[in-house]
Enzyme design. Structure first.
Site: not given
Length: 182
Positions: A7, A68, A141
């Site tokens: 992420d 991501e 996260d």
């Protein structure tokens, strides 16, 4: 299969490692974050992210990486930093010849919770349930990174197999055309 989820972010780059396969129980191997200081210069922060990701790749030897996909946000500075961190992650994986899959936040949310509009708490709760954990990975996260790895295992690997099959089919057709002078 072992997947490392990332992420991306400049201050906190969430990272999670999950083992598993479609139809088999998944296991979280590790979760955490690579952190940089907000007052550091951008080049130093990007180097810190690269070193951190490389260390995770060395330590956990994943078979694939899920990152991501950066999406447009209202704050251009934030999206630029996220995009730069994302690029570092993709380069680290590519340097090792690892397959990389990019997933949008809504795709990950839909895969994990059934709704592309789920909030962070819902994603964290479902990650904990899927992996049979007492609580979601921390920081948030890291939970998002673990969700990315799960999404890859459930969706990305199938998409990758389809893409490889299409490439193989296209090569077969091309070879047949060459053999027959078409």
């Amino acid at each position: 299969m072992r997947v490392l989820g990332i992420d991306p972010g400049l201050t906190r780059c969430g990272i999670g490692v999950v083992d598993g396969a479609v139809g088999a129980p998944l296991t979280m191997v590790a979760a955490g974050a690579v952190r940089t200081l907000a007052d550091e210069e951008l080049p130093a922060r990007l180097l810190g992210i690269e070193k951190g990701i490389e260390q995770w790749l060395d330590d956990y030897q994943p078979d694939a990486v899920a990152v991501e996909r950066v999406f447009a946000q209202h704050n251009v500075r934030t999206v630029m930093g996220t995009a730069q961190a994302s690029a570092i992650a993709v380069v680290c994986a590519a340097r090792r010849g690892l397959p990389v899959s990019l997933h949008t936040p809504s795709e990950v949310k839909a895969a994990i919770t059934g709704s592309g509009r789920a909030d962070k708490a819902q994603v964290g709760t479902m990650v904990a349930r899927i992996l049979r954990l007492d609580s979601p990975p921390r920081p948030a996260d890291a939970a998002d990174a673990v969700a990315l790895a799960i999404c890859y295992l459930w969706r990305g690997s199938a998409q990758e197999r389809i893409a490889r099959a299409r490439q193989k089919f296209a090569r077969t057709i091309e070879l047949a055309r060459q053999r027959h002078g078409l």
